[in-house]
Design a protein around this motif. Structure first.
Motif, PDB file in Angstrom:
ATOM      1  N   TYR A  76       0.225  -1.130  -0.114  1.00  0.00           N
ATOM      2  CA  TYR A  76       0.032  -0.148  -0.071  1.00  0.00           C
ATOM      3  C   TYR A  76       0.529   1.515   0.287  1.00  0.00           C
ATOM      4  N   LEU A  77       2.149   1.040   0.184  1.00  0.00           N
ATOM      5  CA  LEU A  77       3.262   1.979   0.105  1.00  0.00           C
ATOM      6  C   LEU A  77       3.531   2.664  -0.996  1.00  0.00           C
ATOM      7  N   SER A  78       2.918   2.076  -2.055  1.00  0.00           N
ATOM      8  CA  SER A  78       3.489   2.627  -3.990  1.00  0.00           C
ATOM      9  C   SER A  78       2.216   2.160  -4.532  1.00  0.00           C
ATOM     10  N   ARG A  79       1.913   2.670  -5.248  1.00  0.00           N
ATOM     11  CA  ARG A  79       1.759   2.128  -7.249  1.00  0.00           C
ATOM     12  C   ARG A  79       2.108   1.501  -8.154  1.00  0.00           C
ATOM     13  N   LYS A  80       3.887   1.704  -7.887  1.00  0.00           N
ATOM     14  CA  LYS A  80       3.965   0.679  -8.829  1.00  0.00           C
ATOM     15  C   LYS A  80       3.425  -0.794  -9.315  1.00  0.00           C
ATOM     16  N   ARG A  81       3.486  -1.082 -10.041  1.00  0.00           N
ATOM     17  CA  ARG A  81       3.007  -2.225 -10.051  1.00  0.00           C
ATOM     18  C   ARG A  81       3.770  -3.462  -9.263  1.00  0.00           C
ATOM     19  N   TRP A  82       5.400  -3.531  -9.511  1.00  0.00           N
ATOM     20  CA  TRP A  82       5.523  -4.137  -8.897  1.00  0.00           C
ATOM     21  C   TRP A  82       5.582  -4.499  -7.348  1.00  0.00           C
ATOM     22  N   LEU A 141      15.608 -17.618   7.208  1.00  0.00           N
ATOM     23  CA  LEU A 141      14.311 -16.387   6.168  1.00  0.00           C
ATOM     24  C   LEU A 141      13.760 -16.109   6.161  1.00  0.00           C
ATOM     25  N   THR A 142      12.299 -16.338   7.259  1.00  0.00           N
ATOM     26  CA  THR A 142      11.901 -15.422   7.588  1.00  0.00           C
ATOM     27  C   THR A 142      12.001 -13.742   8.497  1.00  0.00           C
ATOM     28  N   GLN A 143      13.310 -13.598   9.064  1.00  0.00           N
ATOM     29  CA  GLN A 143      14.204 -13.209   9.280  1.00  0.00           C
ATOM     30  C   GLN A 143      14.392 -12.144   8.173  1.00  0.00           C
ATOM     31  N   CYS A 144      15.379 -12.542   7.473  1.00  0.00           N
ATOM     32  CA  CYS A 144      15.648 -12.206   6.013  1.00  0.00           C
ATOM     33  C   CYS A 144      14.371 -11.790   4.899  1.00  0.00           C
ATOM     34  N   LEU A 145      13.225 -11.896   5.292  1.00  0.00           N
ATOM     35  CA  LEU A 145      12.275 -11.321   4.748  1.00  0.00           C
ATOM     36  C   LEU A 145      12.315 -10.318   5.181  1.00  0.00           C
ATOM     37  N   ILE A 146      11.862 -10.232   6.623  1.00  0.00           N
ATOM     38  CA  ILE A 146      11.294  -8.981   6.951  1.00  0.00           C
ATOM     39  C   ILE A 146      12.360  -7.878   6.824  1.00  0.00           C
ATOM     40  N   LEU A 147      13.502  -7.878   6.767  1.00  0.00           N
ATOM     41  CA  LEU A 147      14.336  -7.073   6.423  1.00  0.00           C
ATOM     42  C   LEU A 147      14.558  -6.489   4.557  1.00  0.00           C
ATOM     43  N   ILE A 148      14.229  -7.856   3.504  1.00  0.00           N
ATOM     44  CA  ILE A 148      13.688  -7.493   2.690  1.00  0.00           C
ATOM     45  C   ILE A 148      12.640  -6.460   2.758  1.00  0.00           C
ATOM     46  N   LEU A 149      11.629  -6.600   3.340  1.00  0.00           N
ATOM     47  CA  LEU A 149      10.506  -5.900   2.779  1.00  0.00           C
ATOM     48  C   LEU A 149      10.008  -4.586   3.836  1.00  0.00           C
ATOM     49  N   VAL A 150      11.028  -4.680   4.937  1.00  0.00           N
ATOM     50  CA  VAL A 150      11.862  -3.046   5.153  1.00  0.00           C
ATOM     51  C   VAL A 150      12.268  -1.823   4.455  1.00  0.00           C
ATOM     52  N   GLY A 151      13.664  -3.051   3.550  1.00  0.00           N
ATOM     53  CA  GLY A 151      14.092  -2.117   3.085  1.00  0.00           C
ATOM     54  C   GLY A 151      12.517  -1.399   1.648  1.00  0.00           C
ATOM     55  N   CYS A 152      11.965  -2.603   1.230  1.00  0.00           N
ATOM     56  CA  CYS A 152      11.265  -2.146   0.209  1.00  0.00           C
ATOM     57  C   CYS A 152      10.218  -0.823   1.034  1.00  0.00           C
ATOM     58  N   ILE A 172      10.712   1.480   2.930  1.00  0.00           N
ATOM     59  CA  ILE A 172      11.879   2.789   3.181  1.00  0.00           C
ATOM     60  C   ILE A 172      12.039   3.407   1.598  1.00  0.00           C
ATOM     61  N   ILE A 173      12.333   2.496   0.610  1.00  0.00           N
ATOM     62  CA  ILE A 173      12.532   2.891  -0.916  1.00  0.00           C
ATOM     63  C   ILE A 173      11.452   3.117  -1.296  1.00  0.00           C
ATOM     64  N   LEU A 174      10.047   2.741  -0.838  1.00  0.00           N
ATOM     65  CA  LEU A 174       9.053   2.556  -1.671  1.00  0.00           C
ATOM     66  C   LEU A 174       7.785   3.434  -1.133  1.00  0.00           C
ATOM     67  N   SER A 175       8.378   4.046   0.181  1.00  0.00           N
ATOM     68  CA  SER A 175       7.701   5.209   0.701  1.00  0.00           C
ATOM     69  C   SER A 175       8.757   6.834   0.411  1.00  0.00           C
ATOM     70  N   ARG A 176       9.802   6.790  -0.043  1.00  0.00           N
ATOM     71  CA  ARG A 176      10.724   8.095   0.165  1.00  0.00           C
ATOM     72  C   ARG A 176      10.162   8.049  -1.664  1.00  0.00           C
ATOM     73  N   ALA A 177      10.214   7.153  -2.495  1.00  0.00           N
ATOM     74  CA  ALA A 177       9.834   7.235  -3.949  1.00  0.00           C
ATOM     75  C   ALA A 177       8.559   7.958  -4.554  1.00  0.00           C
ATOM     76  N   GLU A 178       7.282   7.854  -3.358  1.00  0.00           N
ATOM     77  CA  GLU A 178       5.828   8.206  -3.418  1.00  0.00           C
ATOM     78  C   GLU A 178       5.828   9.261  -2.469  1.00  0.00           C
ATOM     79  N   ARG A 179       7.264   9.873  -1.724  1.00  0.00           N
ATOM     80  CA  ARG A 179       7.131  10.996  -0.904  1.00  0.00           C
ATOM     81  C   ARG A 179       6.226  11.118   0.023  1.00  0.00           C
ATOM     82  N   ARG A 180       5.713   9.525   0.931  1.00  0.00           N
ATOM     83  CA  ARG A 180       4.966   9.355   2.299  1.00  0.00           C
ATOM     84  C   ARG A 180       6.054   9.539   3.357  1.00  0.00           C
TER      85      ARG A 180
END
Length: 402
Positions: free
Chosen positions: A345-351, A377-388, A390-398
């Motif tokens: 929900y942080l971005s309108r980007k399709r991916w 693996l679960t901890q790695c997924l959490i880190l990946i999602l946190v990184g995404c 941050i990237i998505l929210s900054r890209a959408e200026r939220r």
């Protein structure tokens, strides 16, 4: 009061095919779809013009009466005069008309009208010409007082054609359907079973729910439903059946996790999500052209919530004994699912939709359980999602810029 008249006299055109009214289309006969339209338009009485009361009509009678309306079968048009009063409105649908266009329903809902299409497209599609420029689309609403004119006609007159001429002579206004309605198969005149067979696939694919390829699990489920949905419906497989199987698989997933089969539990959970998405797409196609009921959507929402809780439960079962308290045990699963809910929900980007695809998530977790690296693996997924996030929210200026 609104009264519906449905004609069920014409043969389907090929020996052994029966009547046009009982040509199946995507799991329902033409007559049943016409009755659904009549009930949606508020008809309190449904009259069928038929030559006998067979099993098909008895099934329709049960549907009409279960909706609280009255059902009548007449064999001669004049009998209609005793069922329609001067203050009523008569809604008439011609034999073989497939009533799936919202535009036509809107016209009929507004009151007296003869629904027409352009002669150029309507005549080749099997509709009856009424003047130089127009063909009758097989549906009309007329004042009940005009029905009395049937008494002036011969006993064996064609009821549908006679009422159409009476409506035209009574200056009932004409309302034109767009040509696109015919081109898209949302309003059609079916004469044979072959007509329905040729029309079904494209019509269903147009109305079944679709998804973005960046949500591969849902995209595949919706695609399979669009491809095979007509066959499923014609074999009696309803959306509720697929959803029931999804619920059973969800229970099986939890049972497998309880018995220590975590990988199998996640695999079953992924397939249950897949079936739930397929049932949603099938429901969209089945209900096209008629009013949607919110119950099925609410059940889907309840399933989605239960399935997300099942992920948390399976992860907790897999990591049981690794933490001293229940709060610590649930922290990682709750964090993972919270991010899965939030990040798309942080971005309108399709991916971004890929980050919330539950089928993909379940398969990844099943793979991690198989390789015995599920906590890591679960901890790695959490880190990946946190990184995404941050990237998505900054890209959408939220996020607030400091």
């Amino acid at each position: 009061m609104r009264v519906a008249l449905l004609s069920m006299l014409d043969s389907a055109g090929e020996p052994g095919e029966g009547h046009k009214a009982f040509i199946p289309f995507a799991g329902k006969t033409v007559a049943r779809r016409q009755i659904e339209l009549a009930l949606a338009l508020g008809c309190e009485r449904v009259v069928c013009l038929a030559d006998n009361l067979g099993p098909g009509l008895i099934a329709l009678q049960h549907e009409v009466e279960s909706a609280g309306a009255k059902f009548h079968v007449i064999s001669v048009p004049r009998a209609l005069c005793g069922l329609v009063y001067a203050t009523d409105e008569l809604i008439m649908l011609a034999d073989g008309v497939l009533p799936l266009a919202d535009e036509a329903r809107d016209i009929l809902a507004k009151g007296n009208a003869i629904v027409v299409v352009s002669a150029e497209t309507g005549i080749p599609a099997g509709f009856e010409r009424i003047d130089l420029n127009h063909a009758w689309a097989g549906a009309l609403v007329m004042p009940g007082k005009l029905v009395e004119r049937l008494n002036e006609l011969p006993q064996d007159c064609d009821g549908v054609s006679s009422l159409l001429r009476i409506a035209l002579q009574g200056r009932v206004p004409e309302r034109v359907l767009p040509d696109a309605v015919l081109a898209e198969g949302r309003w059609a005149m079916l004469s044979t079973v072959g007509d329905a067979t040729s029309l079904e696939p494209a019509w269903f694919r147009r109305h079944a729910a679709s998804a973005d390829p960046f949500t591969p699990g849902r995209w595949l489920a919706f695609g399979l439903a669009a491809r095979f949905g007509v066959g499923w419906l014609n074999r009696g497989i309803r959306p509720a059946y697929l959803l029931t199987c999804a619920v059973l698989l969800l229970c099986l997933a939890l049972a497998g996790g309880w018995m220590g089969m975590i990988a199998g539990g996640f695999a079953a959970l992924g397939f249950s999500w897949f079936l739930a998405d397929a049932s949603q797409s099938l429901d969209h196609g089945e209900r096209a052209g008629r009013e949607r009921k919110p119950f099925f959507a609410k059940v889907i929402q309840a399933f989605a919530l239960a399935a997300d809780l099942a992920v948390i439960a399976l992860l907790a079962m897999a990591m049981d004994g690794m933490f001293a308290s229940l709060f610590a045990l649930l922290f990682i699963p709750l964090t993972l699912m919270g991010l899965v809910w939030l990040v798309p929900y942080l971005s309108r980007k399709r991916w971004a939709g890929l980050l919330g695809d539950r089928v993909v998530l379940a398969l990844i977790l099943a793979l991690g359980a198989t390789m015995d690296i599920l906590p890591e693996l679960t901890q790695c997924l959490i880190l990946i999602l946190v990184g995404c996030a941050i990237i998505l929210s900054r890209a959408e200026r939220r996020l607030t810029q400091i």
